[in-house]
Write a protein that holds these residues in place. Structure first.
Motif, PDB file in Angstrom:
ATOM      1  N   GLY A 204      -9.721   5.150 -12.713  1.00  0.00           N
ATOM      2  CA  GLY A 204     -10.056   4.551 -11.418  1.00  0.00           C
ATOM      3  C   GLY A 204      -9.389   5.177 -10.222  1.00  0.00           C
ATOM      4  N   ALA A 205      -8.903   6.421 -10.322  1.00  0.00           N
ATOM      5  CA  ALA A 205      -8.290   7.080  -9.166  1.00  0.00           C
ATOM      6  C   ALA A 205      -9.334   7.297  -8.078  1.00  0.00           C
ATOM      7  CB  ALA A 205      -7.685   8.413  -9.585  1.00  0.00           C
ATOM      8  N   GLU A 206      -8.952   7.063  -6.823  1.00  0.00           N
ATOM      9  CA  GLU A 206      -9.866   7.179  -5.694  1.00  0.00           C
ATOM     10  C   GLU A 206      -9.560   8.377  -4.803  1.00  0.00           C
ATOM     11  OE1 GLU A 206      -9.557   3.439  -3.749  1.00  0.00           O
ATOM     12  OE2 GLU A 206     -10.535   2.315  -5.375  1.00  0.00           O
ATOM     13  N   ALA A 207      -8.335   8.809  -4.776  1.00  0.00           N
ATOM     14  CA  ALA A 207      -7.962   9.983  -3.970  1.00  0.00           C
ATOM     15  C   ALA A 207      -6.721  10.610  -4.602  1.00  0.00           C
ATOM     16  CB  ALA A 207      -7.689   9.596  -2.522  1.00  0.00           C
ATOM     17  N   MET A 208      -6.676  11.969  -4.611  1.00  0.00           N
ATOM     18  CA  MET A 208      -5.554  12.673  -5.243  1.00  0.00           C
ATOM     19  C   MET A 208      -5.241  13.953  -4.467  1.00  0.00           C
ATOM     20  SD  MET A 208      -6.167  12.457  -9.385  1.00  0.00           S
ATOM     21  CE  MET A 208      -7.929  12.727  -9.332  1.00  0.00           C
ATOM     22  N   GLN A 209      -3.974  14.346  -4.564  1.00  0.00           N
ATOM     23  CA  GLN A 209      -3.549  15.666  -4.109  1.00  0.00           C
ATOM     24  C   GLN A 209      -2.421  16.147  -5.015  1.00  0.00           C
ATOM     25  OE1 GLN A 209      -2.104  15.082  -0.075  1.00  0.00           O
ATOM     26  NE2 GLN A 209       0.007  14.812  -0.768  1.00  0.00           N
ATOM     27  N   THR A 248      -0.069  13.087  -6.425  1.00  0.00           N
ATOM     28  CA  THR A 248      -0.060  11.798  -5.740  1.00  0.00           C
ATOM     29  C   THR A 248      -1.468  11.225  -5.822  1.00  0.00           C
ATOM     30  OG1 THR A 248       1.651  12.592  -4.201  1.00  0.00           O
ATOM     31  CG2 THR A 248       0.420  10.606  -3.592  1.00  0.00           C
ATOM     32  N   VAL A 249      -1.574  10.028  -6.359  1.00  0.00           N
ATOM     33  CA  VAL A 249      -2.890   9.444  -6.625  1.00  0.00           C
ATOM     34  C   VAL A 249      -2.923   8.005  -6.114  1.00  0.00           C
ATOM     35  CG1 VAL A 249      -2.108   8.834  -8.953  1.00  0.00           C
ATOM     36  CG2 VAL A 249      -4.561   8.860  -8.434  1.00  0.00           C
ATOM     37  N   ARG A 282       4.079   3.459  -6.728  1.00  0.00           N
ATOM     38  CA  ARG A 282       4.264   3.501  -5.277  1.00  0.00           C
ATOM     39  C   ARG A 282       3.394   2.416  -4.650  1.00  0.00           C
ATOM     40  NH1 ARG A 282       4.137  10.029  -3.762  1.00  0.00           N
ATOM     41  NH2 ARG A 282       5.911  10.619  -5.116  1.00  0.00           N
ATOM     42  N   GLU A 283       4.070   1.587  -3.849  1.00  0.00           N
ATOM     43  CA  GLU A 283       3.311   0.555  -3.149  1.00  0.00           C
ATOM     44  C   GLU A 283       2.358   1.168  -2.133  1.00  0.00           C
ATOM     45  OE1 GLU A 283       5.912  -2.273  -1.426  1.00  0.00           O
ATOM     46  OE2 GLU A 283       6.727  -2.984  -3.342  1.00  0.00           O
ATOM     47  N   VAL A 284       2.815   2.232  -1.496  1.00  0.00           N
ATOM     48  CA  VAL A 284       1.974   2.941  -0.530  1.00  0.00           C
ATOM     49  C   VAL A 284       2.054   4.422  -0.859  1.00  0.00           C
ATOM     50  CG1 VAL A 284       1.497   3.460   1.868  1.00  0.00           C
ATOM     51  CG2 VAL A 284       2.371   1.201   1.247  1.00  0.00           C
ATOM     52  N   ALA A 285       0.980   4.919  -1.413  1.00  0.00           N
ATOM     53  CA  ALA A 285       0.892   6.352  -1.702  1.00  0.00           C
ATOM     54  C   ALA A 285       0.027   6.994  -0.629  1.00  0.00           C
ATOM     55  CB  ALA A 285       0.293   6.576  -3.076  1.00  0.00           C
ATOM     56  N   GLU A 286       0.497   8.105  -0.053  1.00  0.00           N
ATOM     57  CA  GLU A 286      -0.239   8.781   1.020  1.00  0.00           C
ATOM     58  C   GLU A 286      -0.801  10.107   0.505  1.00  0.00           C
ATOM     59  OE1 GLU A 286       1.929   9.235   4.601  1.00  0.00           O
ATOM     60  OE2 GLU A 286       2.310   7.087   4.858  1.00  0.00           O
ATOM     61  N   VAL A 287      -2.094  10.256   0.720  1.00  0.00           N
ATOM     62  CA  VAL A 287      -2.788  11.512   0.402  1.00  0.00           C
ATOM     63  C   VAL A 287      -3.213  12.101   1.738  1.00  0.00           C
ATOM     64  CG1 VAL A 287      -4.775  12.553  -0.752  1.00  0.00           C
ATOM     65  CG2 VAL A 287      -3.551  10.646  -1.833  1.00  0.00           C
TER      66      VAL A 287
END
Length: 303
Positions: A204-209, A248-249, A282-287
């Protein structure tokens, strides 16, 4: 006194005409109902019954008999109809009872199963009703003048943001994971990184880097490719990255962490090569890494 007068004993002469019926030993008939020959009308021919007037008792009797016959026929028809209806009702009840008693599905289904089935159907009905109400509300908003135009604009903006995040042209943030790959006796291969990306997408990942040890980052989208570089480096979309590598996902942290740690999964494979996979919630992961839009040469939207 003549001989005839003496025979009567009255002194009067014997009347001329037919003699009255005589009883035994020549005596007059004592029956009161015996007709007197003198009272027989000479106008009625012998052997012909007297005519009856209109409205006589015989006509009345015939009319009464006809009326009784009609009433009897009416009662007979009503009784036949009632008997037919009762027969149909009995046949229906018998068929219903036989169907109920011989239904294998109803007989084999337990009460607990029936309760569960009814509960599932009720829950599904509620969800469908909520969906219908939501769609009807959206339809009303889209059709209501300025409010409809504003709702359409907001919907278009939301869709554009989602597509921008999926295409990697917009940054994103949200709950997720930081997955760090540290090499052991063997370098982290491109195959292991690709395996981890596929596991995260399936969870279910929506965004990754992916970021390298030198701080360079590359956005991971559907067309991203991975190659092994020299000296343990990794080439991502043509850009080299040095280890250690961190993905980071954004997505559900629990589901994605479980997918990485399943027996025989990514973490176990890297550990088999002597490396380590560190998973951090991570509560807030930034991509924040962006992917340049691809210029289409052949594909066109279908209108």
């Amino acid at each position: 006194m003549s001989e005839e007068q003496s025979e009567t004993g009255t002194g009067w002469p014997r009347p001329v005409g037919p003699a009255r019926p005589q009883g035994p030993a020549g005596e007059p008939d004592p029956r009161p109902e015996a007709p007197d020959p003198d009272e027989i009308s000479p106008l009625v021919p012998e052997g012909e019954p007297p005519a009856q007037d209109e409205g006589s008792s015989d006509v009345g009797g015939s009319s009464g008999a006809a009326a009784v016959a009609g009433v009897g026929r009416r009662f007979t028809s009503a009784g036949a109809m009632i008997a037919l209806l009762l027969g149909l009702l009995g046949f229906t009840l018998v068929v219903q009872l036989r169907t109920t008693s011989t239904d294998p599905t109803s007989a084999a289904t337990r009460q607990e199963d029936l309760v569960r089935i009814f509960s599932d159907l009720d829950s599904r009905e509620k969800r469908l009703r909520q969906d219908i109400e939501s769609l009807e509300e959206s339809q009303r908003q889209l059709r209501s003048g300025e409010q409809g135009r504003q709702a359409a604009l907001e919907e278009a903006t939301r869709r554009a943001d989602e597509l921008g995040i999926l295409a990697g042209t917009l940054p994103a943030r949200g709950p997720g994971l930081g997955v760090r790959f540290e090499a052991g006796s063997k370098p982290i291969s491109a195959y292991r990184i690709l395996d981890a990306v596929q596991e995260l997408r399936g969870a279910g990942a929506e965004a990754m880097q992916i970021s390298g040890g030198d701080g360079a980052s590359v956005r991971i989208i559907a067309s991203t490719y991975f190659l092994d570089g020299g000296d343990g480096a990794l080439v991502v979309d043509g850009r080299p990255l040095t280890g250690p590598f961190t993905i980071t996902v954004i997505g559900d942290p629990t589901t994605m962490a479980t997918a990485l740690k399943i027996p025989g999964g990514v973490a176990a494979s890297v550990a088999g090569d002597g490396g380590t996979v560190i998973v951090e919630d991570r509560e807030v992961a930034e991509v924040s890494a962006l992917h340049a839009p691809v210029k289409l040469e052949h594909a066109r939207p279908v209108s």
